[in-house]
Scaffold this active site. Structure first.
Site, PDB file in Angstrom:
ATOM      1  N   GLU A 173       3.185  -6.442   2.942  1.00 13.66           N
ATOM      2  CA  GLU A 173       3.101  -7.096   1.640  1.00 13.66           C
ATOM      3  C   GLU A 173       1.854  -7.978   1.665  1.00 13.66           C
ATOM      4  O   GLU A 173       1.581  -8.653   2.661  1.00 13.66           O
ATOM      5  CB  GLU A 173       4.341  -7.956   1.404  1.00 13.66           C
ATOM      6  CG  GLU A 173       4.498  -8.445  -0.009  1.00 13.66           C
ATOM      7  CD  GLU A 173       5.478  -7.623  -0.818  1.00 13.66           C
ATOM      8  OE1 GLU A 173       5.614  -7.903  -2.020  1.00 13.66           O
ATOM      9  OE2 GLU A 173       6.098  -6.707  -0.261  1.00 13.66           O
TER      10      GLU A 173
ATOM     11  N   CYS B 116       2.943  -4.475  -2.643  1.00 17.88           N
ATOM     12  CA  CYS B 116       3.838  -4.016  -1.573  1.00 17.88           C
ATOM     13  C   CYS B 116       3.321  -2.732  -0.933  1.00 17.88           C
ATOM     14  O   CYS B 116       4.017  -2.114  -0.130  1.00 17.88           O
ATOM     15  CB  CYS B 116       5.260  -3.814  -2.115  1.00 17.88           C
ATOM     16  SG  CYS B 116       5.376  -2.575  -3.432  1.00 17.88           S
TER      17      CYS B 116
ATOM     18  N   TYR C 285       5.216  -7.143 -15.116  1.00 19.41           N
ATOM     19  CA  TYR C 285       6.252  -6.828 -14.128  1.00 19.41           C
ATOM     20  C   TYR C 285       6.879  -8.117 -13.575  1.00 19.41           C
ATOM     21  O   TYR C 285       6.940  -8.325 -12.366  1.00 19.41           O
ATOM     22  CB  TYR C 285       5.703  -6.025 -12.944  1.00 19.41           C
ATOM     23  CG  TYR C 285       4.686  -4.938 -13.228  1.00 19.41           C
ATOM     24  CD1 TYR C 285       5.086  -3.654 -13.569  1.00 19.41           C
ATOM     25  CD2 TYR C 285       3.322  -5.196 -13.114  1.00 19.41           C
ATOM     26  CE1 TYR C 285       4.149  -2.654 -13.804  1.00 19.41           C
ATOM     27  CE2 TYR C 285       2.377  -4.195 -13.343  1.00 19.41           C
ATOM     28  CZ  TYR C 285       2.798  -2.919 -13.684  1.00 19.41           C
ATOM     29  OH  TYR C 285       1.869  -1.941 -13.901  1.00 19.41           O
TER      30      TYR C 285
END
Length: 366
Positions: free
Chosen positions: A358, A324, A216
């Site tokens: 986060e 997140c 990612y």
């Protein structure tokens, strides 16, 4: 350890978030959480607003959360304290200029701002009408007058007047990095906090050696500064827009040891275990046998990491996990803690005065 927080109200909300993480993750015995504070105002580099029409007058608008968009829930805005100083400075200038030009004002529905620390500004103007050449000419005059870049959009139509990206400059690991950020593509919304995240990740990567796998990778946000700590880096990403940005970013920053593969995490797992071969890897001359991975970095979506990828992560000595969503991080650690321990843990307050958290952890094999 906590960054300084400027007001008692902000310090209290940051302490509450830190306390939540400490309590929630107690079972995994993490070290002390590093807590990174954000500016209280002007931290968001992106913002979008509806445009509200009353006769020939227009204003920026938002609507009360959970309510139907309309006059009853309308909140007219002159500015937005969370948005960057550049966005707040531009908002009244843009509104006044469009107000004075009927061709630009008519059926203007939404406005999207993408600002940067580098000083570039991209504005998306979305309409409920077909955009003609007369609109383009008027928008080009506006673009020159305000020193910005404009994209016009309507259904099935996108008019790029200059370019559809900005080039950001972020400092991390003792140097500056260039990042191309496309309109509509993902980029970290809090640029100052992003720099702190990158510095933390560099500290986590220092001394690990070997090769790095990143799943990612987006536009290469973490990839670029971390590449200096590894012999080779293989980064994977599926979004075409993000891949396009990452390829430019790799070249612009002279990061010769990074290779980019357009694969999902699930596809990489299949390739890594020899279950499937992928022409995309062959065409790019990427041979997984050439890599000796010591570390994997993941920055997954809110849903966290799927079961198959979690099993893959457990095969690496070191895992840098940026999250997140603390709930999915907690769930994923329920699996990863069977083979790894938390060596570092950090809270990054991306969105002050919101519930959003986060975080990042460095996991080392037990």
């Amino acid at each position: 350890m906590t960054d300084s927080a400027s007001s008692p109200e902000y310090a209290a909300q940051l302490q509450q978030k830190a306390g939540y993480l400490k309590q929630r993750f107690t079972e995994f015995s993490p070290p002390e959480w590093q807590v990174f504070a954000s500016p209280e105002r002007h931290y968001r580099m992106r913002a979008e607003f509806r445009v509200w029409h009353e006769g020939e007058r227009i204003s920026y608008a938002m609507f009360e959360p959970g309510q139907k968009a309309g006059a009853a829930s309308l909140r007219r805005l002159d500015g937005l304290p969370a948005a960057s100083a550049a966005i707040n400075a531009l908002m009244p200038k843009l509104l006044a200029a469009v107000q004075a030009e009927p061709l630009l004002r008519e059926r203007w529905y939404q406005c999207e701002f993408l600002s940067t620390l580098s000083g570039e500004m991209l504005v998306g103007m979305i309409y409920h009408k077909r955009l003609c050449e007369r609109w383009r000419a008027a928008a080009e005059r506006l673009q020159r007058e305000l020193g910005i870049m404009i994209i016009g959009r309507s259904r099935g139509q996108k008019l790029v007047l200059a370019q559809d990206f900005v080039t950001e400059r972020l400092s991390a690991g003792g140097r500056e990095w260039l990042y191309r950020q496309y309109e509509g593509g993902f980029s970290q919304p809090n640029a100052l906090m992003c720099q702190k995240m990158l510095d933390w990740a560099c500290g986590a990567a220092a001394g690990l050696g070997g090769d790095l796998l990143e799943l990612y990778c987006g536009n290469g946000n973490f990839t670029l500064p971390l590449a200096r700590y590894f012999r080779r880096v293989l980064a994977t990403e599926l979004s075409k827009t993000s891949v396009q940005a990452a390829q430019w970013n790799i070249e612009a920053n002279g990061a010769a040891n990074i290779r980019l593969a357009r694969l999902s995490a699930e596809e990489f797992t299949q390739a890594f275990h020899g279950v499937r071969t992928f022409r995309r890897l062959q065409e790019q001359g990427i041979d997984l046998a050439d890599y000796s991975f010591s570390t994997v970095l993941v920055d997954p979506p809110r849903a966290g990491v799927d079961a198959g990828t979690l099993s893959l992560l457990q095969e690496f000595d070191n895992i840098i996990y940026v999250s997140c969503n603390p709930e999915t991080l907690h769930a994923n650690l329920g699996v990863l803690s069977q083979t790894h321990r938390i060596a570092r843990a950090a809270l990054f307050d991306q969105f002050p005065f919101t519930p959003h958290i986060e975080s990042g952890v460095l996991l080392k094999r037990r």
